[in-house]
Design a protein around this motif. Sequence first.
Motif, PDB file in Angstrom:
ATOM      1  N   GLN A  11       7.155 -30.422  95.910  1.00  0.00           N
ATOM      2  CA  GLN A  11       6.468 -28.770  94.567  1.00  0.00           C
ATOM      3  C   GLN A  11       8.782 -28.782  94.929  1.00  0.00           C
ATOM      4  N   ARG A  12       9.184 -28.114  95.392  1.00  0.00           N
ATOM      5  CA  ARG A  12      10.701 -27.561  94.885  1.00  0.00           C
ATOM      6  C   ARG A  12      11.185 -28.921  94.569  1.00  0.00           C
ATOM      7  N   ALA A  13      10.889 -30.133  94.674  1.00  0.00           N
ATOM      8  CA  ALA A  13      11.891 -31.358  94.518  1.00  0.00           C
ATOM      9  C   ALA A  13      11.945 -31.917  92.858  1.00  0.00           C
ATOM     10  N   TYR A 277      18.213 -33.585  96.641  1.00  0.00           N
ATOM     11  CA  TYR A 277      19.220 -32.595  97.203  1.00  0.00           C
ATOM     12  C   TYR A 277      18.982 -31.125  97.745  1.00  0.00           C
ATOM     13  N   ILE A 278      17.309 -30.375  98.121  1.00  0.00           N
ATOM     14  CA  ILE A 278      17.399 -30.034  99.260  1.00  0.00           C
ATOM     15  C   ILE A 278      16.575 -30.263 100.499  1.00  0.00           C
ATOM     16  N   ILE A 279      16.887 -31.729 100.545  1.00  0.00           N
ATOM     17  CA  ILE A 279      16.220 -32.308 101.834  1.00  0.00           C
ATOM     18  C   ILE A 279      16.654 -31.579 103.180  1.00  0.00           C
ATOM     19  N   TYR A 280      17.781 -31.016 102.591  1.00  0.00           N
ATOM     20  CA  TYR A 280      18.512 -30.521 103.877  1.00  0.00           C
ATOM     21  C   TYR A 280      17.680 -29.117 104.424  1.00  0.00           C
ATOM     22  N   GLY A 285      17.759 -26.713 111.845  1.00  0.00           N
ATOM     23  CA  GLY A 285      19.407 -27.286 113.097  1.00  0.00           C
ATOM     24  C   GLY A 285      20.516 -27.910 112.856  1.00  0.00           C
ATOM     25  N   LEU A 286      20.489 -28.483 111.567  1.00  0.00           N
ATOM     26  CA  LEU A 286      21.727 -28.724 110.822  1.00  0.00           C
ATOM     27  C   LEU A 286      23.125 -27.990 110.211  1.00  0.00           C
ATOM     28  N   ALA A 287      24.132 -28.610 110.901  1.00  0.00           N
ATOM     29  CA  ALA A 287      25.510 -28.222 110.897  1.00  0.00           C
ATOM     30  C   ALA A 287      25.745 -27.842 109.667  1.00  0.00           C
ATOM     31  N   LEU A 288      27.011 -26.984 108.810  1.00  0.00           N
ATOM     32  CA  LEU A 288      26.741 -26.866 107.468  1.00  0.00           C
ATOM     33  C   LEU A 288      27.429 -28.092 107.402  1.00  0.00           C
ATOM     34  N   ARG A 289      28.453 -28.200 107.483  1.00  0.00           N
ATOM     35  CA  ARG A 289      28.945 -29.957 106.974  1.00  0.00           C
ATOM     36  C   ARG A 289      28.210 -31.179 107.073  1.00  0.00           C
ATOM     37  N   THR A 290      26.881 -30.841 108.052  1.00  0.00           N
ATOM     38  CA  THR A 290      26.114 -32.203 107.461  1.00  0.00           C
ATOM     39  C   THR A 290      24.987 -32.089 106.411  1.00  0.00           C
ATOM     40  N   GLN A 291      24.851 -30.678 106.225  1.00  0.00           N
ATOM     41  CA  GLN A 291      24.323 -29.991 104.748  1.00  0.00           C
ATOM     42  C   GLN A 291      24.434 -30.087 103.937  1.00  0.00           C
ATOM     43  N   GLU A 292      25.965 -30.545 103.527  1.00  0.00           N
ATOM     44  CA  GLU A 292      26.500 -31.208 102.444  1.00  0.00           C
ATOM     45  C   GLU A 292      26.538 -31.867 102.217  1.00  0.00           C
ATOM     46  N   ILE A 294      24.684 -34.084 103.258  1.00  0.00           N
ATOM     47  CA  ILE A 294      23.251 -34.263 102.972  1.00  0.00           C
ATOM     48  C   ILE A 294      22.871 -34.707 101.102  1.00  0.00           C
ATOM     49  N   LYS A 295      23.582 -33.074 100.861  1.00  0.00           N
ATOM     50  CA  LYS A 295      23.923 -33.041  99.569  1.00  0.00           C
ATOM     51  C   LYS A 295      24.066 -34.095  98.757  1.00  0.00           C
ATOM     52  N   MET A 296      25.002 -34.977  99.047  1.00  0.00           N
ATOM     53  CA  MET A 296      25.834 -36.062  98.196  1.00  0.00           C
ATOM     54  C   MET A 296      24.749 -37.345  98.027  1.00  0.00           C
ATOM     55  N   LEU A 297      23.788 -37.434  98.778  1.00  0.00           N
ATOM     56  CA  LEU A 297      22.960 -38.711  98.856  1.00  0.00           C
ATOM     57  C   LEU A 297      22.334 -38.797  97.388  1.00  0.00           C
ATOM     58  N   PRO A 298      22.371 -37.997  96.122  1.00  0.00           N
ATOM     59  CA  PRO A 298      21.824 -38.600  94.906  1.00  0.00           C
ATOM     60  C   PRO A 298      23.008 -39.476  94.381  1.00  0.00           C
TER      61      PRO A 298
END
Length: 332
Positions: A11-13, A277-280, A285-292, A294-298
């Motif tokens: 739904q969020r996707a 874009y939002i799967i993180y 338990g993801l660190a902030l740098r890891t979240q960023e 993951i947001k690069m995946l697209p």
Amino acid sequence: MISNTIVTLLQRAVMQGIPLLYGSTGEILTEKSGNLNLGIPGIMYVGGISGVIGAFFYENSLASPADANGFLAIIIPLLCSAIGSALMGLLYCFLTVSLRANQNVTGLAMTTFGVGFGNFFGGSLIKLTGADVPSVALTTTSNFFRKSLPIADSAGAFGKIFLSYGFLAYAAVIIAIACSIFLNRTRGGLHLRAVGENPATADAAGISVGKSKYLATCIGSVIAGLGGLYYVMDYACGVWSNEGFGDRGWLAIALVIFAIWRPGLSIFGSIIFGGLYIIYLFIPGLALRTQELIKMLPYVVTIIVLIFVSVMDKKENQGPASLGLSYFREER
């Protein structure tokens, strides 16, 4: 528990992907005419703030929120968004088609202008409200845009995934399908694709190259601008914040390449991009740098698709041959 998480993610996707679908559909229509409009992020920004301006003054004209008319609350922001976006498309065409300015430079300049335009008027509205927080809340208008189908709540997971969105979400899918039919099944679509592939040949066949480029770009800009309006009125629940749109405009351009210039594929691509874009948010338990990262995946997926398409070298999977090139009739 897992099934609920998957349903929520889907739904969020979809909600995250709808602005991208509007932007990519508008850009595909534009690029089919040979115009490479890198001003799409700015146009989406202008479409959003134009709708906000219309909604703001309409809400402030009411004695109380209960006096709001649903038709006016929807049509006023829609018209304002369409006019603002169309003017941006018209400006782009005037510079690149009539004055033959460089399309890449013009598009980037229009993105900068559009973001500045949105931030200026957004900041002005915030000052008018005198709010303590740097945002404008248009809850009354947003409620009309976000109203979902009545049976959504009683249809379980199916209702949550397919029926729980506002009308602009369904309109995005319909517009993408309509653009696909237009480009592939109609004479007008054939003429437009001919202009994008070889404007000199199209001109010799009696097709108005300038008119085709103007119409495709302006209509494409209106479609992209609706993505900005959807983001504010539906996704962000009617709250405008400067710089709140993020990099969604650039993701929309990346989606054009991912969908290999096919509006139908953009429907599925937008959901994939929205999910990536939002799967993180769904990974604990993801660190902030890891979240960023993951947001690069697209973008990473887009690069992979671009490499694959280039290696395959199939004509039907490539962009228009004259994409980004100005047409000089005297050189025909």
